[in-house]
Scaffold this motif. Sequence first.
Motif, PDB file in Angstrom:
ATOM      1  N   ILE A   1      37.602 -12.218  19.081  1.00  0.00           N
ATOM      2  CA  ILE A   1      36.374 -11.829  20.034  1.00  0.00           C
ATOM      3  C   ILE A   1      35.288 -11.711  18.881  1.00  0.00           C
ATOM      4  O   ILE A   1      34.097 -12.108  19.093  1.00  0.00           O
TER       5      ILE A   1
ATOM      6  N   PHE B   1      31.721 -13.758  19.110  1.00  0.00           N
ATOM      7  CA  PHE B   1      30.301 -13.106  18.872  1.00  0.00           C
ATOM      8  C   PHE B   1      29.535 -13.727  17.875  1.00  0.00           C
ATOM      9  O   PHE B   1      28.523 -13.922  18.001  1.00  0.00           O
TER      10      PHE B   1
ATOM     11  N   TRP C   1      29.902 -16.458  16.428  1.00  0.00           N
ATOM     12  CA  TRP C   1      29.383 -17.776  16.630  1.00  0.00           C
ATOM     13  C   TRP C   1      28.336 -17.993  17.730  1.00  0.00           C
ATOM     14  O   TRP C   1      27.221 -18.614  17.682  1.00  0.00           O
ATOM     15  N   LEU C   2      28.472 -17.128  18.677  1.00  0.00           N
ATOM     16  CA  LEU C   2      27.094 -16.887  19.527  1.00  0.00           C
ATOM     17  C   LEU C   2      25.995 -16.466  18.791  1.00  0.00           C
ATOM     18  O   LEU C   2      24.935 -16.815  19.010  1.00  0.00           O
ATOM     19  N   GLY C   3      26.342 -15.597  18.050  1.00  0.00           N
ATOM     20  CA  GLY C   3      24.817 -14.875  17.136  1.00  0.00           C
ATOM     21  C   GLY C   3      24.404 -15.964  16.249  1.00  0.00           C
ATOM     22  O   GLY C   3      23.110 -16.198  16.280  1.00  0.00           O
TER      23      GLY C   3
ATOM     24  N   ASN D   1      24.557 -19.183  16.748  1.00  0.00           N
ATOM     25  CA  ASN D   1      23.973 -20.243  17.658  1.00  0.00           C
ATOM     26  C   ASN D   1      22.746 -19.820  17.993  1.00  0.00           C
ATOM     27  O   ASN D   1      21.629 -20.722  18.237  1.00  0.00           O
ATOM     28  N   ILE D   2      22.245 -18.688  18.541  1.00  0.00           N
ATOM     29  CA  ILE D   2      20.863 -18.112  18.892  1.00  0.00           C
ATOM     30  C   ILE D   2      20.168 -18.305  17.741  1.00  0.00           C
ATOM     31  O   ILE D   2      18.939 -18.689  17.817  1.00  0.00           O
TER      32      ILE D   2
END
Lengths: 338, 405
Positions: free
Chosen positions: B36, B40, B42-44, B46-47
């Motif tokens: 998890i 997160f 990776w998403l962070g 990415n943004i």
Amino acid sequence: MKKSIFLGTLALAGLAAGFVSAQTLDEVRARGSLSCGVSTGLAGFSMPDANGEWQGFDVAYCRAVAAAVLGDSTAVDFVPLTTQTRFTALSSGEVDVLARNTTWTFSRDVDLRLEFIGVNYYDGQGFMVPRDLGVSSALELDGATVCIQTGTTTELNLADFFSANNMSYEPVPVETNAEAQQQYLAGACDVYTTDASGLAATRATFEDPDGHVLLAEIVSKEPLGPVVRHGDSEWGDIARWTLNAMVAAEELGLTSANVGEMSAGTENPEINRMLGTEGDLGGMLGLEADWAANIISQVGNYGEVFDSNIGAATPIGLARGLNAQWTDGGLLYAPPFR
Amino acid sequence: MTAITEPPTESFRLSQLIYDTRYRSTTIQVIAFLLILLAFFWLGRNIVSNLSDLGKDFDFGFLWSRAGYDINQRLIEYSNNSTHGRAALVGILNTLLVSFLGCITATVLGVFAGVLRLSNNWIVARLMTVYVEGFRNVPLLLWIILIFALMTESTPQPRDFRGENPEASMILFDSVAVTNRGIFTPGPIWGEGSTIVIIVFLASLLGIFAFRRYAAKLQEQTGQILPVLWVSLGLFFIPAILAQLVLGSPISLEYPSLQGFNFSGGVHLRNSLIALWFALSLYTGAFIAEIVRAGIMSVSRGQTEAAFALGIKPSRTMNLVILPQAMRVIIPPLISQYLNLTKNSSLALAVGYMDVRTTLGGITVNQTGRELEGILLVGVFYLVTSLAISGVMNVYNNSIKLKER
């Protein structure tokens, strides 16, 4: 955990904004169609006709870009956008170009990371009131209720105009032109304010256009222009020179009727360069040599597009005014094709 | 010689993490947690990279810059020279106002409709069924727009009130004007000494509260029932009116009058507020009615019969026997309805009501181009508000839940 929730939220929003820096030209070619953001319905500028075909001045620009890039002015997907969604749609890559009577301002160009590629309509903010209200000047509007589209420059100009003249007003925020029209006609607001061209277009769709007057005051400069994303200069060049080609074509006397025979070669070297019979301007843009010929034959020059959509002969009946060629005392001045 | 068998000393082996049931669940949880975190992360990333590709930064500084736009309904001082932060605050107060009004009206409506739906009167019960099913099964947005359109199209314009023989006239002794821009009612003017009247009024509210507690206690101990409603009503009105008269009417009324384009003076309830408030109340009220009905039906029939057998009147049976027991069932889902109502108020945009979604999450975001920051702030606001509402309601829930003695 709190922090990861925070980052997750950020990321979800960020995913939507993904892949924006890719080459727009390649994407459009691969897709086979241009995605163009237009308004949700403003007569003369962008509005679907009885057959569901989008028609209008801004729509014609979208078609011109499609003609230049893909050689087919019908290869356009129109995406209707409100004032609130237009910039997000552009910067997230949902549309390739935004032609939605959008005012060119410093902060939009610089801070919002957009790129205005020119001005296709020089406009200014005006006021429309019912004739029987008996108002003849915007300075008599103290205490009036004003319908205003949210998220626009007109909203800010309105506030400035009323403060500068020490008047008060009651804003009624609406989201689309259609909503504003309904509120205004129901009398829920005394005044409707937006770009003067938009007012004329809206009034033309009323049952009784003569019952409403546009006040003489124009309270702001509203240079309306197509917009592309910042950071893809090649795409920006294509969008810019598409508009320039339309303007220059009118100046050079190129029309959709005579472009066919002109393409065979003329005495005028600038026409030859533009239509691709001399030099390789199209290749420099990454397009076919006949890109400009496609625009003019399929869509027409600036004057033709203006006259057939919003000109004096249409119900909207706008005069060329500032939007005449520089040779006729207007502001249209295309840089040379050289 | 006795053989002492020592327990075999176990050394920990890595495979135990998977094959030993003592460790397995921990292993799985640790791995899931790491995955998890990775997601997160990776998403962070990415943004962050997408934002930098767009050339945008992440900055809340816009909240302190000049807003430049006007807001029609403001509960606090605000002009276009105020900051975006202040505009957000105006929006927040507007959201809280319509949510508060909506919650109260929805509760009253819901309790009435829920009780009446159980009525033995066929027509009343069926009417309530039509109300509940009609509002529950049509999207809220349609109700908001419908009510707004009705109010805009069917009421007169302010200028119809003008002239010798006006097309429209004010109602209630020329004090209230119903126009298609909203309802103009008389408003109070706070003269000198009005603070004393307000203090008296607040004191009588405290008095009502104390009296009701005393009455409940007395009833529990002796069974004697005091006339709570009449005493409360009396306390509510009489002291404040007396104070008002004695002090020579410090609070006076200002009547709306037609001036220029609009009515001015008094209180202006805008159509956007009324449409949103009504639609939210009617819609949520339908859900609350069902919750109330479920709560009442959860109390066994035997309770009513026992109360009747003891000779208790039907109305008193409802108030003293059934509702207190039904409340335990009603309150928890009622909290969700309050939260729904508050969040649904963000549909305000449809009628141009300037709530926090329209000011901060709409106009400010649009004018400054700070979508991410603006929407995040709006999200955080709704989260905090919802948690606060459920916190308060949970306190109330604890106070009425079954006390096991």
